[in-house]
Design an enzyme around this catalytic site. Structure first.
Site, PDB file in Angstrom:
ATOM      1  N   GLY A  37     -23.547   5.196  -1.037  1.00 44.77           N
ATOM      2  CA  GLY A  37     -24.738   5.920  -1.281  1.00 44.77           C
ATOM      3  C   GLY A  37     -23.856   7.451  -1.750  1.00 44.77           C
ATOM      4  O   GLY A  37     -24.423   8.441  -2.524  1.00 44.77           O
ATOM      5  N   SER A  85     -12.908  -4.032   2.326  1.00 45.98           N
ATOM      6  CA  SER A  85     -14.020  -3.195   1.521  1.00 45.98           C
ATOM      7  C   SER A  85     -15.779  -3.864   2.220  1.00 45.98           C
ATOM      8  O   SER A  85     -16.316  -3.930   0.688  1.00 45.98           O
ATOM      9  CB  SER A  85     -13.910  -3.980   0.177  1.00 45.98           C
ATOM     10  N   PRO A  86     -16.019  -3.975   2.884  1.00 47.43           N
ATOM     11  CA  PRO A  86     -17.487  -3.924   3.921  1.00 47.43           C
ATOM     12  C   PRO A  86     -18.204  -3.523   2.797  1.00 47.43           C
ATOM     13  O   PRO A  86     -19.800  -3.060   2.985  1.00 47.43           O
ATOM     14  CB  PRO A  86     -17.455  -4.240   4.906  1.00 47.43           C
ATOM     15  N   LEU A  87     -17.736  -2.151   2.264  1.00 42.96           N
ATOM     16  CA  LEU A  87     -18.498  -0.644   1.869  1.00 42.96           C
ATOM     17  C   LEU A  87     -18.989  -0.892   0.870  1.00 42.96           C
ATOM     18  O   LEU A  87     -19.245   0.129   0.482  1.00 42.96           O
ATOM     19  CB  LEU A  87     -18.558   0.460   2.851  1.00 42.96           C
ATOM     20  N   GLY A  88     -17.990  -1.810  -0.161  1.00 45.16           N
ATOM     21  CA  GLY A  88     -18.284  -2.022  -1.347  1.00 45.16           C
ATOM     22  C   GLY A  88     -17.676  -0.960  -1.595  1.00 45.16           C
ATOM     23  O   GLY A  88     -18.262  -0.441  -2.984  1.00 45.16           O
ATOM     24  N   GLY A 126     -16.524   2.074  -0.956  1.00 46.30           N
ATOM     25  CA  GLY A 126     -17.164   3.071  -0.778  1.00 46.30           C
ATOM     26  C   GLY A 126     -19.171   3.254  -1.626  1.00 46.30           C
ATOM     27  O   GLY A 126     -19.697   3.907  -1.260  1.00 46.30           O
ATOM     28  N   PHE A 127     -19.018   2.501  -2.423  1.00 49.02           N
ATOM     29  CA  PHE A 127     -20.610   2.744  -3.527  1.00 49.02           C
ATOM     30  C   PHE A 127     -21.469   2.160  -2.809  1.00 49.02           C
ATOM     31  O   PHE A 127     -22.652   3.077  -2.460  1.00 49.02           O
ATOM     32  CB  PHE A 127     -20.694   1.583  -4.769  1.00 49.02           C
ATOM     33  N   HIS A 144      -0.989 -12.288   1.472  1.00 50.95           N
ATOM     34  CA  HIS A 144      -1.882 -11.253   0.732  1.00 50.95           C
ATOM     35  C   HIS A 144      -2.169 -11.784  -0.544  1.00 50.95           C
ATOM     36  O   HIS A 144      -3.529 -11.473  -0.360  1.00 50.95           O
ATOM     37  CB  HIS A 144      -0.854  -9.605   1.001  1.00 50.95           C
ATOM     38  N   TYR A 180       0.969  -0.906   0.162  1.00 47.45           N
ATOM     39  CA  TYR A 180       0.109   0.321   0.169  1.00 47.45           C
ATOM     40  C   TYR A 180       0.653   1.676   0.132  1.00 47.45           C
ATOM     41  O   TYR A 180       1.447   1.281   0.948  1.00 47.45           O
ATOM     42  CB  TYR A 180      -1.321   0.086   0.845  1.00 47.45           C
TER      43      TYR A 180
END
Length: 339
Positions: free
Chosen positions: A220, A211-214, A216-217, A132, A57
């Site tokens: 919304g 990425s549990p929030l997609g 950020g998608f 990883h 990263y």
């Protein structure tokens, strides 16, 4: 402020919510290192003490080769004063730029990668050390055996694996106990439920959804204009299917309105509920550059979905267009491509 402590596998205990450090590097847009440090302090103050990073990263330094490591160096600024508050996770295995897709898991590489991470992080021991991505032409048992040596030497406390199949996980556990599997898991990314999650539950291994929030998608708040300026533009799910996938966001928003919660809190509450349904300890690691969002996300730990709300969110996956493998074209980069 404190959060509940969750036991993953192999005796590793972490805060019920983690923090994904990748968001503090220039992946989803330009970042300010000083702001990143403030956000990390806010996370610890909010009880989010499970901090996740990786040697790949960040931004590669001019004139150097190999993983960037600048994200680890950023987190080191916080660890310098608050190491005893943190359950620290980092990773190895992606050799060079992530865009190259080159992986290594041989003993020499594993040992050198660990030494490099310890130096950049400014610590003597890593609490959770992940593979990883695996080197596909090398038996996973060989890589895990090299990782196990690091545990024996006190450089690492627990071992983890990222994006492994159920079969790979089983093979790894014959060499050394595995504390956690990290994989993408969210309302719109559920392929690991077919094999990986049940196997983890069977073996007593925890799940750490990234990425549990997609990305950020699902909150919304992400716009098509922002996507066009970031790595997300490589994914049809975010680009050409942006409008179609708003249907998933709408379901999350509806449930959030009923609970007087944020969309992010609802998306995280679904991950917790899904982990409970499978009987596997689950600690999501959303990332954000905002201290305020860290505190808001922590509220998901105590948010309860009704059975009806959970069922509506479950069916939202049927609305998704586009696969989740946005970083590389090779299907085998994620576990479902090798099952």
């Amino acid at each position: 402020m404190s959060l509940p402590i969750i036991p993953l596998g192999d005796g590793l205990e972490v805060s019920a919510l983690g923090f994904g450090g990748m968001a503090l590097s220039d992946v989803y847009g330009t970042t300010d290192p000083d702001e990143g440090v403030r956000t990390l302090h806010a996370a610890l103050d909010a009880g989010v003490t499970f901090i996740d990073t990786a040697d790949v990263y960040g931004t590669p330094r001019e004139g150097t080769s190999g993983p960037a490591g600048t994200n680890e160096e950023l987190i080191a600024r916080v660890l310098a004063d608050r190491r005893d508050e943190v359950q620290l996770a980092t990773k190895f295995g992606i050799a060079g730029s992530a865009a190259d897709g080159i992986t290594r898991g041989d003993r020499d590489y594993v040992r050198q990668a660990c030494e490099n991470s310890l130096r950049r992080l400014g610590v003597d021991t890593i609490d959770l050390y992940y593979m990883h991505r695996r080197q596909l032409d090398l038996p996973i048992a060989e890589t895990v055996a090299a990782m196990a040596e690091l545990v024996a030497e006190g450089k690492v406390r627990h071992l983890g694996l990222s994006e492994v199949t159920a079969t790979e996980l089983t093979e790894a556990t014959t060499v050394h106990p595995i504390a956690a599997v990290q994989s993408e898991w969210s309302i719109w990314s559920r392929d690991i439920e077919a094999n990986v999650v049940p196997r983890a539950a069977e073996l007593g291994v925890g799940l750490v959804p990234y990425s549990p929030l997609g990305r950020g998608f699902l909150t919304g708040t992400i716009t098509a204009e922002r996507i066009a300026q970031t790595a997300l533009s490589r994914s049809p799910r975010f680009s050409e299917h942006f409008d179609a996938n708003q249907g998933v966001v709408e379901v999350v928003r509806e449930v959030a309105g009923e609970l007087d919660a944020t969309a992010a809190q609802v998306a995280l509450a679904w991950v917790y509920a899904q982990g409970a349904a499978f009987g596997v300890p689950t600690v999501p690691i959303p990332g954000t550059r905002s201290a305020q969002r860290v505190v808001e996300n922590a509220g998901a730990v105590s948010l309860t979905l009704s059975d009806a709300q959970k069922a509506r969110l479950d069916t939202a996956a049927d609305l998704v267009r586009g696969g989740r493998n946005f970083s590389f074209s090779a299907d085998d980069w994620i576990s479902s491509g090798r099952e």
